[in-house]
Every structure is written in structure tokens, then in C-alpha cells.
Design a protein around this motif. Structure first.
Motif, short mmCIF file in Angstrom:
data_model
loop_
_atom_site.label_atom_id
_atom_site.label_comp_id
_atom_site.label_asym_id
_atom_site.label_seq_id
_atom_site.Cartn_x
_atom_site.Cartn_y
_atom_site.Cartn_z
N ARG A 4 50.03 1.64 -2.11
CA ARG A 4 50.08 0.71 -3.21
C ARG A 4 49.11 1.19 -4.28
N LYS A 22 38.89 -17.85 -16.86
CA LYS A 22 40.35 -17.91 -16.68
C LYS A 22 40.96 -16.51 -16.83
N ILE A 25 40.05 -14.46 -13.64
CA ILE A 25 40.79 -14.94 -12.46
C ILE A 25 42.26 -14.57 -12.56
N ASP A 26 42.86 -14.76 -13.73
CA ASP A 26 44.28 -14.43 -13.90
C ASP A 26 44.52 -12.92 -13.80
N SER A 27 43.55 -12.10 -14.22
CA SER A 27 43.71 -10.65 -14.22
C SER A 27 43.49 -10.01 -12.86
N LYS A 28 42.68 -10.63 -12.01
CA LYS A 28 42.33 -10.03 -10.71
C LYS A 28 43.55 -9.76 -9.84
N LYS A 29 44.62 -10.53 -10.00
CA LYS A 29 45.80 -10.32 -9.17
C LYS A 29 46.53 -9.02 -9.52
N PHE A 30 46.20 -8.41 -10.65
CA PHE A 30 46.87 -7.19 -11.09
C PHE A 30 46.06 -5.93 -10.82
N THR A 32 41.73 -4.11 -10.41
CA THR A 32 40.29 -4.18 -10.55
C THR A 32 39.94 -4.53 -11.99
#
Length: 83
Positions: A4, A22, A25-30, A32
Motif C-alpha cells: 500500500r 478539522k 483529522i480529515d487529512s490523516k486518512k489519506f 502522513t
């Protein structure tokens, strides 16, 4: 085993204490998250650090372009490694 690719998300910020949490937090799923705090005088960097992301701080506000270049060259957005 499937590999991955991981992405680096560069977030330039200047006095964004109201919205940085915000965005991080929203960016961490994509990938580092790296926040480049461009000389903020508010709590932007402290909030980002409390969320466990890398924070690079400029001592003074250097403007939009410098906020993304981090003195190492133009931003690179894409894979930074494989798992």
C-alpha cells in the motif's frame, strides 16, 4: 502480501487555530500529515502537534509560496513509501 502506498499531505497554515484540527483529522486518512506553520502567532502549531502530526515552524510569516516550499524546494505530493 499486498503493498500500500502512503502519501504525504502538506498543509501550509498561518493563524489557523480555528480550523487546523478539522483539516488535520480529515487529512490523516489519506496519509502522513505535515503542517508547515508559517509564523503563526496563535495556537495553530500547538494544536497540530497535539494531534500527532509533523509540524515545521517558520519563525516569521514568509508568505504563501514559502509556506509550501519549507526551504527545501517545491512541494512533492505523492507516494513516500510502501507498506
Amino acid at each position: 502480501m499486498q503493498s500500500r502506498k502512503m502519501n504525504a499531505i502538506l498543509v501550509p497554515a498561518f493563524n489557523e487555530e480555528q480550523s487546523i484540527a478539522k483539516v488535520v483529522i480529515d487529512s490523516k486518512k489519506f496519509g502522513t500529515v505535515i503542517v508547515c506553520d508559517d509564523g503563526s502567532t496563535d495556537a495553530t502549531a500547538r494544536i497540530a502537534e497535539s494531534l500527532g502530526v509533523v509540524v515545521i515552524r517558520h519563525r516569521k510569516n514568509e508568505g504563501k509560496g514559502e509556506g509550501t516550499e519549507i526551504h527545501y524546494g517545491p512541494p512533492i505530493i505523492g507516494p513516500i513509501g510502501e507498506r
